[in-house]
Design a protein around this motif. Sequence first.
Motif, short mmCIF file in Angstrom:
data_model
loop_
_atom_site.label_atom_id
_atom_site.label_comp_id
_atom_site.label_asym_id
_atom_site.label_seq_id
_atom_site.Cartn_x
_atom_site.Cartn_y
_atom_site.Cartn_z
N GLY A 174 -13.85 3.19 -6.58
CA GLY A 174 -13.10 4.34 -6.33
C GLY A 174 -13.91 5.76 -6.87
N PHE A 177 -16.69 6.27 -4.73
CA PHE A 177 -16.44 6.86 -3.40
C PHE A 177 -15.95 8.78 -3.30
CE2 PHE A 177 -13.13 7.84 -0.21
CZ PHE A 177 -13.68 7.43 0.89
N LEU A 178 -15.12 8.90 -4.33
CA LEU A 178 -14.74 10.30 -4.72
C LEU A 178 -16.19 11.04 -4.97
CD1 LEU A 178 -11.40 10.17 -6.39
CD2 LEU A 178 -12.03 10.28 -3.96
N ILE A 183 -15.60 14.85 -4.93
CA ILE A 183 -14.20 14.94 -5.65
C ILE A 183 -14.50 14.69 -6.86
CG2 ILE A 183 -11.73 14.42 -5.36
CD1 ILE A 183 -12.41 14.11 -2.35
N LEU A 188 -8.32 10.39 -10.76
CA LEU A 188 -7.58 9.10 -10.47
C LEU A 188 -7.14 8.66 -11.91
CD1 LEU A 188 -10.31 7.41 -8.58
CD2 LEU A 188 -8.16 8.27 -7.87
N THR A 219 -3.06 2.22 8.61
CA THR A 219 -3.60 2.80 7.68
C THR A 219 -4.83 2.11 7.00
OG1 THR A 219 -1.62 3.90 6.87
CG2 THR A 219 -3.49 3.53 5.12
N GLN A 223 -8.34 3.31 6.73
CA GLN A 223 -9.39 3.37 5.47
C GLN A 223 -10.61 2.43 5.25
OE1 GLN A 223 -6.22 2.58 2.30
NE2 GLN A 223 -5.78 4.79 2.20
N MET A 226 -12.97 4.56 6.96
CA MET A 226 -13.56 5.82 5.98
C MET A 226 -14.59 5.36 5.10
SD MET A 226 -10.79 8.22 4.34
CE MET A 226 -9.36 7.61 4.88
N THR B 87 -1.83 9.62 2.94
CA THR B 87 -2.66 9.33 4.27
C THR B 87 -2.56 10.11 5.28
OG1 THR B 87 -1.23 7.44 4.28
CG2 THR B 87 -3.39 7.11 4.08
N LEU B 122 -0.65 17.11 -5.51
CA LEU B 122 -1.94 17.70 -4.82
C LEU B 122 -1.08 18.58 -3.67
CD1 LEU B 122 -4.36 14.40 -4.30
CD2 LEU B 122 -3.87 16.25 -6.20
N GLN B 146 -3.13 20.93 -8.12
CA GLN B 146 -4.39 20.90 -7.25
C GLN B 146 -4.33 21.19 -6.06
OE1 GLN B 146 -7.78 18.71 -8.43
NE2 GLN B 146 -6.73 17.67 -10.21
N ILE B 148 -5.49 20.62 -2.39
CA ILE B 148 -6.56 19.62 -1.85
C ILE B 148 -5.83 19.42 -0.34
CG2 ILE B 148 -6.75 17.22 -1.76
CD1 ILE B 148 -7.87 17.98 -4.35
N GLU B 152 -9.36 15.79 2.19
CA GLU B 152 -9.55 15.20 0.86
C GLU B 152 -8.93 14.47 0.31
OE1 GLU B 152 -12.11 19.20 -1.03
OE2 GLU B 152 -10.02 19.25 -0.84
N LYS B 154 -6.83 12.28 2.11
CA LYS B 154 -6.89 10.94 2.38
C LYS B 154 -7.96 10.08 1.75
CE LYS B 154 -6.09 11.47 7.31
NZ LYS B 154 -6.35 11.68 8.77
N LYS B 155 -9.27 10.74 1.47
CA LYS B 155 -10.20 9.89 0.49
C LYS B 155 -9.53 9.72 -0.82
CE LYS B 155 -13.76 11.81 3.37
NZ LYS B 155 -14.54 12.81 3.66
N ILE B 156 -8.94 10.71 -1.54
CA ILE B 156 -8.35 10.33 -2.67
C ILE B 156 -7.38 9.18 -2.58
CG2 ILE B 156 -6.82 11.33 -4.48
CD1 ILE B 156 -8.14 14.12 -3.97
N HIS B 157 -6.56 9.18 -1.56
CA HIS B 157 -5.55 7.85 -1.28
C HIS B 157 -6.38 6.82 -1.27
CE1 HIS B 157 -3.02 5.39 0.99
NE2 HIS B 157 -2.03 5.87 -0.06
N LEU B 158 -7.57 6.71 -0.41
CA LEU B 158 -8.07 5.56 -0.39
C LEU B 158 -8.68 5.08 -1.71
CD1 LEU B 158 -9.90 3.48 1.09
CD2 LEU B 158 -11.45 4.98 1.76
N ALA B 159 -9.09 6.15 -2.70
CA ALA B 159 -9.68 5.50 -3.82
C ALA B 159 -8.67 5.01 -4.75
CB ALA B 159 -10.29 6.76 -4.59
#
Lengths: 248, 248
Positions: A174, A177-178, A183, A188, A219, A223, A226, B87, B122, B146, B148, B152, B154-159
């Motif tokens: 995680g 990836f950020l 980011i 997190l 989703t 993902q 991504m 997402t 966010l 923040q 966002i 971005e 979406k990326k944070i959600h994936l992490a």
Amino acid sequence: MVVIGGGNVAWHLSKQFSNCKSINLLQIYNRNILSISDLNSVATITDKVDEIKIADIYVLAISDNAIKDMLDFIPNKKALILHTSGTTSMNILNKFDRIGVFYPLQTLTKFNEIDFKNIPILIEAKHKDDLLILKNIANQISDNVQYINSEERKKIHLAAVFVNNFVNHLYSIGYEFLEENNINPSILIPLILETAQKLVNYHPKNIQTGPAKRKDFITIASQIEMLENKENKVIYKLLSDSISKQYE
Amino acid sequence: MVVIGGGNVAWHLSKQFSNCKSINLLQIYNRNILSISDLNSVATITDKVDEIKIADIYVLAISDNAIKDMLDFIPNKKALILHTSGTTSMNILNKFDRIGVFYPLQTLTKFNEIDFKNIPILIEAKHKDDLLILKNIANQISDNVQYINSEERKKIHLAAVFVNNFVNHLYSIGYEFLEENNINPSILIPLILETAQKLVNYHPKNIQTGPAKRKDFITIASQIEMLENKENKVIYKLLSDSISKQYE
């Protein structure tokens, strides 16, 4: 007592033992003196096996595959010999009569001071009298001392690999990836802390959320797309499948 | 403001918004009235779409695939419309002009009260003025607000899926393995909490430990053997391989 080892566990246990009123920590031995140099404030240190002192208790806080060979260098055959390993059976110490295990179930990092009061200390001994000695020592360090035999300890260690090593690896994935996406991963941390903290009140199976649990395959697909790292795609798929199956 | 939804996020945000001095929480709508019945202490509740009140702000805290259809039932076309999804892009709300996102990055469970002060919120909005409105609201709830954008987020959600959903699943595997072996899994909690807590001071890559990191293939093989569940064997192997490669 003499502690043998220079890693994370030896570092923390030496500090703990040196604070126990009933323990006289005579010496810490390690083949590499540099990695124990800062411990000379809690005991004499040495890197010479033939200088290991006569003691009543030896604590072998060394890697699993080094335990057996180390036994040849213990100068007191009547001493109580302990190892601190989660996976290794007590019987590896069988060359001696008085043997036991002193296993702190915690992730320990040198120089990262931590309160031992809540750390489960799993103790085992061949003889009842020695178990009482271990109990007495462990009680001075932690409020959570448990008698656990080698078979059970192996199982607990395996579960610990899942909830510590593997979990920490998912944190790494995680984070990286950020970072790759510019980011700051510290965003997190509150989520990570709360995910762990929830276990104080809930069974993890009862608080699962997210796309895999609700079988949100749109989703999930987006993902996987991504993720750039191929291996992380495989990890994502496998863990999502495993979650989806659990909630069928 | 009107909140739409009856899940975990709607429950928590309704409570938070009702405590904001600058917000008048008029109503909470959900198609199932039972799941919001306890929220009648913070606002009027309804399960009838044609009774949704005229408001300045609508917060759609509903599942991703329900957002688009819900827009048809918003009675004030000039209102600011927000969704709370990690997402989903803000543009899904494009039928309206004043749109935005209010995404709390946290695992929320109904009835599990939690301090919102540290939760990253966010926010995103199409118009500058609306972003200021969101900022003002979010600042009343959290100290960690923040800006966002959708990409971005979406990326944070994936992490977050890795460090929350997948981590929680590893907790489940560890718990169930111990339960199957008649060991109380709560013994793992101090380890789990410390594993998370360490991230406050360390990058996870720098604190990894365990058999996979030190390439202890004997322990790895014996642990795979010990697991009875086939799928968990595959997860164990894959994650161990991935860790080993990271430390080559």
